[in-house]
Design an enzyme around this catalytic site. Structure first.
Site, PDB file in Angstrom:
ATOM      1  N   VAL A  25       0.831  -1.207   0.000  1.00  0.00           N
ATOM      2  CA  VAL A  25       0.000   0.000   0.000  1.00  0.00           C
ATOM      3  C   VAL A  25       0.865   1.257   0.000  1.00  0.00           C
ATOM      4  O   VAL A  25       0.639   2.187  -0.785  1.00  0.00           O
ATOM      5  CB  VAL A  25      -0.966   0.002   1.220  1.00  0.00           C
ATOM      6  CG1 VAL A  25      -1.864   1.233   1.172  1.00  0.00           C
ATOM      7  CG2 VAL A  25      -1.816  -1.269   1.246  1.00  0.00           C
ATOM      8  N   ARG A  56      11.627  -0.939   6.914  1.00  0.00           N
ATOM      9  CA  ARG A  56      12.457  -1.784   7.780  1.00  0.00           C
ATOM     10  C   ARG A  56      13.857  -1.940   7.179  1.00  0.00           C
ATOM     11  O   ARG A  56      14.856  -1.884   7.858  1.00  0.00           O
ATOM     12  CB  ARG A  56      11.758  -3.150   7.906  1.00  0.00           C
ATOM     13  CG  ARG A  56      12.336  -4.071   8.936  1.00  0.00           C
ATOM     14  CD  ARG A  56      11.458  -5.284   9.072  1.00  0.00           C
ATOM     15  NE  ARG A  56      10.763  -5.574   7.797  1.00  0.00           N
ATOM     16  CZ  ARG A  56       9.813  -6.465   7.648  1.00  0.00           C
ATOM     17  NH1 ARG A  56       9.417  -7.178   8.673  1.00  0.00           N
ATOM     18  NH2 ARG A  56       9.238  -6.676   6.470  1.00  0.00           N
ATOM     19  N   VAL A 140     -10.957  -0.580   6.554  1.00  0.00           N
ATOM     20  CA  VAL A 140     -12.057  -1.516   6.275  1.00  0.00           C
ATOM     21  C   VAL A 140     -12.455  -1.405   4.807  1.00  0.00           C
ATOM     22  O   VAL A 140     -12.762  -0.323   4.320  1.00  0.00           O
ATOM     23  CB  VAL A 140     -13.301  -1.228   7.157  1.00  0.00           C
ATOM     24  CG1 VAL A 140     -14.405  -2.253   6.875  1.00  0.00           C
ATOM     25  CG2 VAL A 140     -12.938  -1.227   8.631  1.00  0.00           C
ATOM     26  N   GLY A 142     -10.828  -1.650   1.943  1.00  0.00           N
ATOM     27  CA  GLY A 142      -9.915  -1.038   0.971  1.00  0.00           C
ATOM     28  C   GLY A 142     -10.399   0.249   0.346  1.00  0.00           C
ATOM     29  O   GLY A 142     -10.540   1.275   1.019  1.00  0.00           O
ATOM     30  N   ILE A 144     -13.262   1.068  -0.852  1.00  0.00           N
ATOM     31  CA  ILE A 144     -14.691   1.423  -0.764  1.00  0.00           C
ATOM     32  C   ILE A 144     -14.916   2.534   0.258  1.00  0.00           C
ATOM     33  O   ILE A 144     -14.554   2.378   1.426  1.00  0.00           O
ATOM     34  CB  ILE A 144     -15.541   0.194  -0.370  1.00  0.00           C
ATOM     35  CG1 ILE A 144     -15.264  -0.985  -1.301  1.00  0.00           C
ATOM     36  CG2 ILE A 144     -17.019   0.551  -0.365  1.00  0.00           C
ATOM     37  CD1 ILE A 144     -15.933  -2.282  -0.868  1.00  0.00           C
ATOM     38  N   ASP A 209      -9.170 -11.144  10.454  1.00  0.00           N
ATOM     39  CA  ASP A 209      -9.178  -9.906   9.673  1.00  0.00           C
ATOM     40  C   ASP A 209     -10.606  -9.336   9.614  1.00  0.00           C
ATOM     41  O   ASP A 209     -10.823  -8.146   9.869  1.00  0.00           O
ATOM     42  CB  ASP A 209      -8.654 -10.214   8.252  1.00  0.00           C
ATOM     43  CG  ASP A 209      -8.707  -9.015   7.328  1.00  0.00           C
ATOM     44  OD1 ASP A 209      -7.831  -8.150   7.435  1.00  0.00           O
ATOM     45  OD2 ASP A 209      -9.649  -8.933   6.510  1.00  0.00           O
ATOM     46  N   LYS A 213     -12.355  -5.811  11.324  1.00  0.00           N
ATOM     47  CA  LYS A 213     -13.148  -4.855  10.536  1.00  0.00           C
ATOM     48  C   LYS A 213     -14.557  -4.716  11.117  1.00  0.00           C
ATOM     49  O   LYS A 213     -15.123  -3.613  11.163  1.00  0.00           O
ATOM     50  CB  LYS A 213     -13.200  -5.308   9.079  1.00  0.00           C
ATOM     51  CG  LYS A 213     -11.828  -5.203   8.397  1.00  0.00           C
ATOM     52  CD  LYS A 213     -11.777  -5.961   7.084  1.00  0.00           C
ATOM     53  CE  LYS A 213     -10.432  -5.814   6.398  1.00  0.00           C
ATOM     54  NZ  LYS A 213     -10.249  -6.724   5.253  1.00  0.00           N
ATOM     55  N   GLY A 315      -5.524  -4.523  -2.028  1.00  0.00           N
ATOM     56  CA  GLY A 315      -4.636  -4.232  -3.153  1.00  0.00           C
ATOM     57  C   GLY A 315      -3.983  -2.873  -2.965  1.00  0.00           C
ATOM     58  O   GLY A 315      -4.554  -1.979  -2.320  1.00  0.00           O
TER      59      GLY A 315
HETATM   60  P1  NDP Z   1       3.501  -4.711   3.553  1.00  0.00           P
HETATM   61  O1  NDP Z   1       3.971  -5.860   4.363  1.00  0.00           O
HETATM   62  O2  NDP Z   1       3.459  -4.841   2.074  1.00  0.00           O
HETATM   63  O3  NDP Z   1       4.427  -3.440   3.889  1.00  0.00           O
HETATM   64  C1  NDP Z   1       4.808  -3.130   5.195  1.00  0.00           C
HETATM   65  C2  NDP Z   1       5.844  -2.021   5.148  1.00  0.00           C
HETATM   66  O4  NDP Z   1       6.196  -1.674   6.494  1.00  0.00           O
HETATM   67  C3  NDP Z   1       7.154  -2.402   4.448  1.00  0.00           C
HETATM   68  O5  NDP Z   1       7.579  -1.328   3.640  1.00  0.00           O
HETATM   69  C4  NDP Z   1       8.124  -2.623   5.615  1.00  0.00           C
HETATM   70  O6  NDP Z   1       9.478  -2.327   5.284  1.00  0.00           O
HETATM   71  C5  NDP Z   1       7.597  -1.614   6.601  1.00  0.00           C
HETATM   72  N1  NDP Z   1       7.997  -1.929   7.980  1.00  0.00           N
HETATM   73  C6  NDP Z   1       7.781  -3.066   8.662  1.00  0.00           C
HETATM   74  N2  NDP Z   1       8.281  -2.971   9.908  1.00  0.00           N
HETATM   75  C7  NDP Z   1       8.820  -1.734  10.003  1.00  0.00           C
HETATM   76  C8  NDP Z   1       9.508  -1.035  11.032  1.00  0.00           C
HETATM   77  N3  NDP Z   1       9.717  -1.587  12.216  1.00  0.00           N
HETATM   78  N4  NDP Z   1       9.942   0.218  10.786  1.00  0.00           N
HETATM   79  C9  NDP Z   1       9.744   0.791   9.557  1.00  0.00           C
HETATM   80  N5  NDP Z   1       9.090   0.183   8.550  1.00  0.00           N
HETATM   81  C10 NDP Z   1       8.640  -1.074   8.772  1.00  0.00           C
HETATM   82  O7  NDP Z   1       2.085  -4.270   4.144  1.00  0.00           O
HETATM   83  P2  NDP Z   1       0.816  -3.728   3.349  1.00  0.00           P
HETATM   84  O8  NDP Z   1       1.201  -2.565   2.522  1.00  0.00           O
HETATM   85  O9  NDP Z   1       0.108  -4.859   2.706  1.00  0.00           O
HETATM   86  O10 NDP Z   1      -0.137  -3.262   4.561  1.00  0.00           O
HETATM   87  C11 NDP Z   1       0.106  -2.069   5.273  1.00  0.00           C
HETATM   88  C12 NDP Z   1      -1.108  -1.754   6.148  1.00  0.00           C
HETATM   89  O11 NDP Z   1      -2.244  -1.595   5.327  1.00  0.00           O
HETATM   90  C13 NDP Z   1      -1.478  -2.852   7.153  1.00  0.00           C
HETATM   91  O12 NDP Z   1      -1.986  -2.267   8.312  1.00  0.00           O
HETATM   92  C14 NDP Z   1      -2.585  -3.626   6.435  1.00  0.00           C
HETATM   93  O13 NDP Z   1      -3.454  -4.285   7.322  1.00  0.00           O
HETATM   94  C15 NDP Z   1      -3.287  -2.469   5.745  1.00  0.00           C
HETATM   95  N6  NDP Z   1      -4.074  -2.856   4.573  1.00  0.00           N
HETATM   96  C16 NDP Z   1      -3.485  -3.558   3.556  1.00  0.00           C
HETATM   97  C17 NDP Z   1      -4.209  -3.905   2.440  1.00  0.00           C
HETATM   98  C18 NDP Z   1      -3.598  -4.634   1.314  1.00  0.00           C
HETATM   99  O14 NDP Z   1      -4.291  -4.922   0.331  1.00  0.00           O
HETATM  100  N7  NDP Z   1      -2.300  -4.960   1.358  1.00  0.00           N
HETATM  101  C19 NDP Z   1      -5.644  -3.537   2.333  1.00  0.00           C
HETATM  102  C20 NDP Z   1      -6.151  -2.766   3.421  1.00  0.00           C
HETATM  103  C21 NDP Z   1      -5.389  -2.455   4.514  1.00  0.00           C
HETATM  104  P3  NDP Z   1      10.283  -3.193   4.194  1.00  0.00           P
HETATM  105  O15 NDP Z   1       9.666  -2.832   2.865  1.00  0.00           O
HETATM  106  O16 NDP Z   1      11.666  -2.725   4.299  1.00  0.00           O
HETATM  107  O17 NDP Z   1      10.061  -4.611   4.566  1.00  0.00           O
HETATM  108  N1  HSE Z   2      -6.346  -9.873   3.658  1.00  0.00           N
HETATM  109  C1  HSE Z   2      -7.383  -8.919   3.432  1.00  0.00           C
HETATM  110  C2  HSE Z   2      -8.426  -9.534   2.475  1.00  0.00           C
HETATM  111  C3  HSE Z   2      -6.772  -7.661   2.850  1.00  0.00           C
HETATM  112  O1  HSE Z   2      -8.260 -10.677   2.004  1.00  0.00           O
HETATM  113  O2  HSE Z   2      -9.450  -8.911   2.241  1.00  0.00           O
HETATM  114  C4  HSE Z   2      -7.600  -6.429   3.053  1.00  0.00           C
HETATM  115  O3  HSE Z   2      -7.742  -6.059   4.377  1.00  0.00           O
END
Ligand code: NDP
Ligand code: HSE
Length: 440
Positions: A25, A56, A140, A142, A144, A209, A213, A315
């Site tokens: 994201v 990270r 919640v 994405g 929407i 999950d 939500k 996504g």
């Molecule tokens: P990812 O695992 O793809 O990305 C997580 C990011 O956080 C990475 O860039 C990682 O760094 C970084 N990170 C992890 N630990 C640390 C730390 N200690 N300090 C600094 N940076 C850190 O997660 P997503 O993008 O999928 O999800 C992010 C949030 O969005 C979550 O809360 C998730 O629930 C929410 N979300 C995600 C959706 C999805 O479709 N993916 C949909 C709706 C909500 P590095 O890149 O170096 O590993």
């Molecule tokens: N893992 C979640 C899903 C991502 O399958 O809908 C969005 O929160």
């Protein structure tokens, strides 16, 4: 840098954004913030500048502007930024960073359902103490727009029910089971192979999950504090090919739904029921047509009636759309010196235990085909004070297939009925038991 010359906030300041996390994201948020800088500035009323990105492992991100990268998220939060956009996920250390930001008056935009579903009260308290904003539309469903309608558009109405498909992974699996007739395990394997299910699919398939939500939805809809641990949770691992076939035979389909309801007792007292479990719904119900990884949420309110929200629930780009909408809202508030909606928990409704929540069951049985069996089975329902709405019997060789659908009854009474029926000599097999929604 993404600033646009010529625009500024009321005090002449560019809005500086700290991005915590640049994964699925976060990388899309960074891209859109950069590519659409001029448009966002025009909409917000001030330039919105990416001041730093915490990840990270900075060495794994050659695609990002290197001068913005840091692994020290705490220091980035403490630096000269106005808004913190958190896209890391999980509880700690993120909670500490966001509380620090909010206490210092820095507004927060987050997609972190895990954190919000357990600790929103502390976060809102910190935001109130400093006058900062807390926005979380992406947490919640994405892309929407759902939380803003609940927090703002429907703030003058009385919501009675929020019910929907809020997890794309499980919806993909159940849709595939419905269309192929395959079992849960092999469909999960296929979902993993296609990249829909994560390497560790526990949070999705076990309903964690969706429960997080549901807690957020129930809190907003009923102006009460509901946490993920208040939500009754059942996943989809127990859904069998027989359940799907039984649903199909009755013109129904199986969905994992988050159901949040305002329940009024006979004495007029109100409570909130929040639950996540598989249900059978009629194939004619609007949620039945939501297939694959899509999300959809049905809202019922006294004055508005029925509303339905549909779209991509996950996504990178779809979720980033919701994050950027929040970011523009925060920026606009900063420009005019106002604030977005605060926590609304004034109703403080208690959460009703699942056992006392009124539900309806579909029970499919193989029973001995001889006189009096139907009466014996019906007697067990009556003994538990459960009223039968419909019965269908189909004869097979020496056994009969019996399908019973109940009226509403406390869930504990329905569970006890099913347990007692399973012990009857005349019952050869309890083929399928599932709650029913979406029909009167
Ligand atoms: P990812 O695992 O793809 O990305 C997580 C990011 O956080 C990475 O860039 C990682 O760094 C970084 N990170 C992890 N630990 C640390 C730390 N200690 N300090 C600094 N940076 C850190 O997660 P997503 O993008 O999928 O999800 C992010 C949030 O969005 C979550 O809360 C998730 O629930 C929410 N979300 C995600 C959706 C999805 O479709 N993916 C949909 C709706 C909500 P590095 O890149 O170096 O590993
Ligand atoms: N893992 C979640 C899903 C991502 O399958 O809908 C969005 O929160």
């Amino acid at each position: 840098m993404t600033s646009m010359a010529g625009l500024s906030t009321a005090d002449g300041k560019t809005i500086r954004v700290a991005l915590l996390g640049c994964g699925t994201v976060g990388s899309e948020v960074a891209r859109l913030l950069t590519e659409q800088a001029d448009e966002l500035a025009a909409r917000a009323g001030a330039p919105v500048e990416l001041a730093g990105i915490a990840v990270r492992r900075p060495d794994k991100h050659p695609e990002l502007p290197q001068h913005l990268l840091t692994s020290d998220a705490a220091a980035l939060v403490e630096s000269d930024v106005d808004v913190v956009v958190e896209l890391i996920g999980g509880i700690e250390p993120v909670q500490t960073w966001l509380l620090t930001a909010l206490r210092k008056g820095k507004s927060v935009v987050t997609a972190n359902k895990a954190l919000l579903s357990e600790h929103s009260a502390e976060l809102f308290e910190a935001a109130d103490a400093s006058g900062a904003d807390l926005y979380f539309e992406a947490a919640v469903a994405g892309a929407i727009p759902l939380l803003r309608p609940l927090r703002e558009s429907l703030a003058g109405d009385r919501i009675t029910k929020v019910m929907g498909i809020v997890n794309g992974t499980t919806n993909f699996i159940l849709s595939a089971m419905d269309s192929t007739g395959a079992g849960y395990a092999e469909t999960l394997e296929e979902a993993s192979r296609l990249g829909y299910a994560e390497a560790d699919p526990t949070a999705d398939v076990d309903g964690y999950d969706a429960a997080a939500k549901a807690a957020i939805l129930a809190s907003l809809a009923f102006h009460s504090r509901v946490t993920a641990s208040d939500v009754h949770r059942e996943g989809i691992a127990g859904v069998t090919a027989s359940d799907i076939a039984a649903a199909k035979a009755l013109g129904r389909t199986v969905k994992l739904l988050a159901i949040c309801e305002r329940v009024t007792a006979d004495d007029g007292t109100e409570s909130v029921s929040a639950r996540v479990h598989p249900v059978m719904i009629p194939r004619s119900h609007p949620l039945a047509g939501v297939n694959g990884a899509f999300n959809a949420v049905f809202v019922e309110a006294d004055a508005a009636g029925e509303l339905m929200f549909y779209g991509q629930g996950a996504g990178g780009a779809p979720t980033a759309s919701a994050v950027l909408g929040d970011l523009v809202a925060v920026a606009r508030n900063l420009v005019v010196g106002g604030r977005g909606p605060r926590e609304s928990a004034h109703a403080a409704l208690p959460v009703r235990p699942m056992g006392q929540t009124p539900t309806r069951y579909h029970v499919s049985l193989d029973v001995a085909d001889r006189p009096g069996v139907l009466a014996q089975v019906a007697q067990v329902f009556a003994a538990h004070d459960v009223s039968i709405a419909a019965v269908r019997q189909r004869d097979r060789h020496a056994t009969a297939s019996l399908v019973i659908v109940t009226h509403l009854a406390p869930d504990a009474a329905l569970q006890a009925t099913v347990e007692a029926i399973g012990k009857m000599d005349v019952v050869h097999e309890v083929v399928s038991v599932m709650r029913v929604e979406g029909e009167d």
